[in-house]
Design a protein around this motif. Structure first.
Motif, PDB file in Angstrom:
ATOM      1  N   ARG A  57     -16.996   4.933  19.395  1.00 60.92           N
ATOM      2  CA  ARG A  57     -15.996   3.858  19.353  1.00 60.92           C
ATOM      3  C   ARG A  57     -15.216   3.925  18.055  1.00 60.92           C
ATOM      4  O   ARG A  57     -15.803   4.073  16.979  1.00 60.92           O
ATOM      5  N   VAL A  58     -13.908   3.740  18.137  1.00 60.53           N
ATOM      6  CA  VAL A  58     -13.101   3.579  16.937  1.00 60.53           C
ATOM      7  C   VAL A  58     -13.273   2.139  16.476  1.00 60.53           C
ATOM      8  O   VAL A  58     -12.904   1.202  17.195  1.00 60.53           O
ATOM      9  N   VAL A  59     -13.867   1.973  15.293  1.00 60.75           N
ATOM     10  CA  VAL A  59     -14.167   0.636  14.780  1.00 60.75           C
ATOM     11  C   VAL A  59     -13.293   0.267  13.591  1.00 60.75           C
ATOM     12  O   VAL A  59     -13.299  -0.885  13.148  1.00 60.75           O
ATOM     13  N   GLY A  60     -12.548   1.247  13.076  1.00 63.41           N
ATOM     14  CA  GLY A  60     -11.706   0.947  11.932  1.00 63.41           C
ATOM     15  C   GLY A  60     -10.810   2.110  11.560  1.00 63.41           C
ATOM     16  O   GLY A  60     -10.863   3.195  12.167  1.00 63.41           O
ATOM     17  N   PHE A  61     -10.004   1.855  10.565  1.00 62.17           N
ATOM     18  CA  PHE A  61      -9.049   2.831  10.044  1.00 62.17           C
ATOM     19  C   PHE A  61      -8.983   2.653   8.541  1.00 62.17           C
ATOM     20  O   PHE A  61      -9.006   1.528   8.040  1.00 62.17           O
ATOM     21  N   LEU A  62      -8.917   3.748   7.836  1.00 64.31           N
ATOM     22  CA  LEU A  62      -8.678   3.687   6.402  1.00 64.31           C
ATOM     23  C   LEU A  62      -7.616   4.711   6.045  1.00 64.31           C
ATOM     24  O   LEU A  62      -7.403   5.684   6.771  1.00 64.31           O
ATOM     25  N   MET A  63      -6.936   4.454   4.958  1.00 64.00           N
ATOM     26  CA  MET A  63      -6.034   5.459   4.401  1.00 64.00           C
ATOM     27  C   MET A  63      -6.196   5.413   2.890  1.00 64.00           C
ATOM     28  O   MET A  63      -6.012   4.364   2.271  1.00 64.00           O
ATOM     29  N   ALA A  64      -6.583   6.552   2.341  1.00 64.03           N
ATOM     30  CA  ALA A  64      -6.700   6.693   0.897  1.00 64.03           C
ATOM     31  C   ALA A  64      -5.424   7.322   0.362  1.00 64.03           C
ATOM     32  O   ALA A  64      -4.626   7.898   1.112  1.00 64.03           O
ATOM     33  N   PHE A  65      -5.244   7.204  -0.940  1.00 60.75           N
ATOM     34  CA  PHE A  65      -4.141   7.886  -1.619  1.00 60.75           C
ATOM     35  C   PHE A  65      -4.720   8.641  -2.800  1.00 60.75           C
ATOM     36  O   PHE A  65      -5.663   8.191  -3.442  1.00 60.75           O
ATOM     37  N   PHE A  66      -4.166   9.815  -3.055  1.00 56.69           N
ATOM     38  CA  PHE A  66      -4.656  10.658  -4.129  1.00 56.69           C
ATOM     39  C   PHE A  66      -3.524  11.011  -5.082  1.00 56.69           C
ATOM     40  O   PHE A  66      -2.486  11.510  -4.657  1.00 56.69           O
ATOM     41  N   ASP A  67      -3.753  10.724  -6.349  1.00 59.12           N
ATOM     42  CA  ASP A  67      -2.862  11.145  -7.433  1.00 59.12           C
ATOM     43  C   ASP A  67      -1.427  10.663  -7.245  1.00 59.12           C
ATOM     44  O   ASP A  67      -0.478  11.411  -7.419  1.00 59.12           O
ATOM     45  N   ILE A  68      -1.278   9.380  -6.924  1.00 57.52           N
ATOM     46  CA  ILE A  68       0.057   8.787  -6.779  1.00 57.52           C
ATOM     47  C   ILE A  68       0.607   8.443  -8.168  1.00 57.52           C
ATOM     48  O   ILE A  68      -0.114   7.952  -9.031  1.00 57.52           O
ATOM     49  N   ASP A  69       1.881   8.689  -8.347  1.00 52.81           N
ATOM     50  CA  ASP A  69       2.593   8.303  -9.566  1.00 52.81           C
ATOM     51  C   ASP A  69       2.780   6.786  -9.502  1.00 52.81           C
ATOM     52  O   ASP A  69       3.724   6.285  -8.895  1.00 52.81           O
ATOM     53  N   TRP A  70       1.849   6.050 -10.108  1.00 53.38           N
ATOM     54  CA  TRP A  70       1.721   4.607  -9.929  1.00 53.38           C
ATOM     55  C   TRP A  70       2.973   3.840 -10.329  1.00 53.38           C
ATOM     56  O   TRP A  70       3.365   2.888  -9.666  1.00 53.38           O
ATOM     57  N   HIS A  71       3.598   4.205 -11.445  1.00 57.57           N
ATOM     58  CA  HIS A  71       4.780   3.493 -11.925  1.00 57.57           C
ATOM     59  C   HIS A  71       6.070   4.252 -11.618  1.00 57.57           C
ATOM     60  O   HIS A  71       7.141   3.839 -12.068  1.00 57.57           O
ATOM     61  N   ALA A  72       5.978   5.344 -10.886  1.00 53.95           N
ATOM     62  CA  ALA A  72       7.126   6.183 -10.518  1.00 53.95           C
ATOM     63  C   ALA A  72       7.889   6.697 -11.738  1.00 53.95           C
ATOM     64  O   ALA A  72       9.091   6.898 -11.680  1.00 53.95           O
ATOM     65  N   ASP A  73       7.152   6.890 -12.840  1.00 56.88           N
ATOM     66  CA  ASP A  73       7.787   7.440 -14.045  1.00 56.88           C
ATOM     67  C   ASP A  73       6.956   8.558 -14.675  1.00 56.88           C
ATOM     68  O   ASP A  73       7.259   9.009 -15.779  1.00 56.88           O
ATOM     69  N   GLY A  74       5.898   8.979 -13.992  1.00 58.96           N
ATOM     70  CA  GLY A  74       5.056  10.058 -14.488  1.00 58.96           C
ATOM     71  C   GLY A  74       4.018   9.642 -15.518  1.00 58.96           C
ATOM     72  O   GLY A  74       3.226  10.468 -15.969  1.00 58.96           O
ATOM     73  N   SER A  75       3.968   8.360 -15.879  1.00 58.02           N
ATOM     74  CA  SER A  75       3.074   7.924 -16.955  1.00 58.02           C
ATOM     75  C   SER A  75       1.635   7.684 -16.500  1.00 58.02           C
ATOM     76  O   SER A  75       0.706   7.835 -17.291  1.00 58.02           O
TER      77      SER A  75
END
Length: 153
Positions: A57-75
């Motif tokens: 049974r499909v009981v859930g869904f997750l989506m992870a993120f890896f190494d995102i530029d958090w502030h969109a400025d490379g910092s």
């Protein structure tokens, strides 16, 4: 209970997008179809969508993120849990904890030491769930969401 993660495929896509959280939680998390669209427009090594399956049974869904530029400025680059949707009838059975543990394991495998998450504050939101798992707020917000971090070291 022996849950596992599965990739979203053409064979399970319809089941994935049919997954619904409780009606009182819909304001706090995007539907799976939106998450899959977001995963599609990000590089394959950034978005990590997975179904949570138990006993077929499909009981859930997750989506992870890896190494995102958090502030969109490379910092600042961060990794964490982007989405977590546990089916309305499957909540309270440990699948959310399993999902967080699975993302934490994947982050550790990739050398990560912190797992980030954000949530909508307020009634019927997941704040208590994340705090019980050891996340701590760090004083930041992302839009109107509270940011939390879990130390993986």
């Amino acid at each position: 209970m022996t849950p596992r993660l599965e990739e979203v495929t053409p064979g399970n896509f319809d089941t994935a997008v049919a997954l619904r959280v409780r009606p009182d939680q819909e304001h706090a998390v995007s539907p799976v179809v939106r998450s899959l669209a977001e995963a599609y427009v990000h590089p394959r090594d950034v978005a990590w969508p997975r179904l949570i399956v138990d006993d077929g049974r499909v009981v859930g869904f997750l989506m992870a993120f890896f190494d995102i530029d958090w502030h969109a400025d490379g910092s600042v680059h961060r990794s964490g849990l982007w989405r977590l949707n546990i089916a309305a009838g499957e909540q309270g059975r440990g699948y959310g904890r399993f999902a967080v543990d699975a993302v934490a394991g994947e982050l550790r495998r990739r050398g990560g030491t912190e797992l980030y998450v954000s949530w909508h504050p307020g009634p019927h939101g997941p704040e208590e769930f994340y705090l019980r798992l050891g996340f701590r707020t760090n004083g930041e917000t992302s839009g109107d969401q509270t940011v939390g971090v879990l130390d993986l070291s």
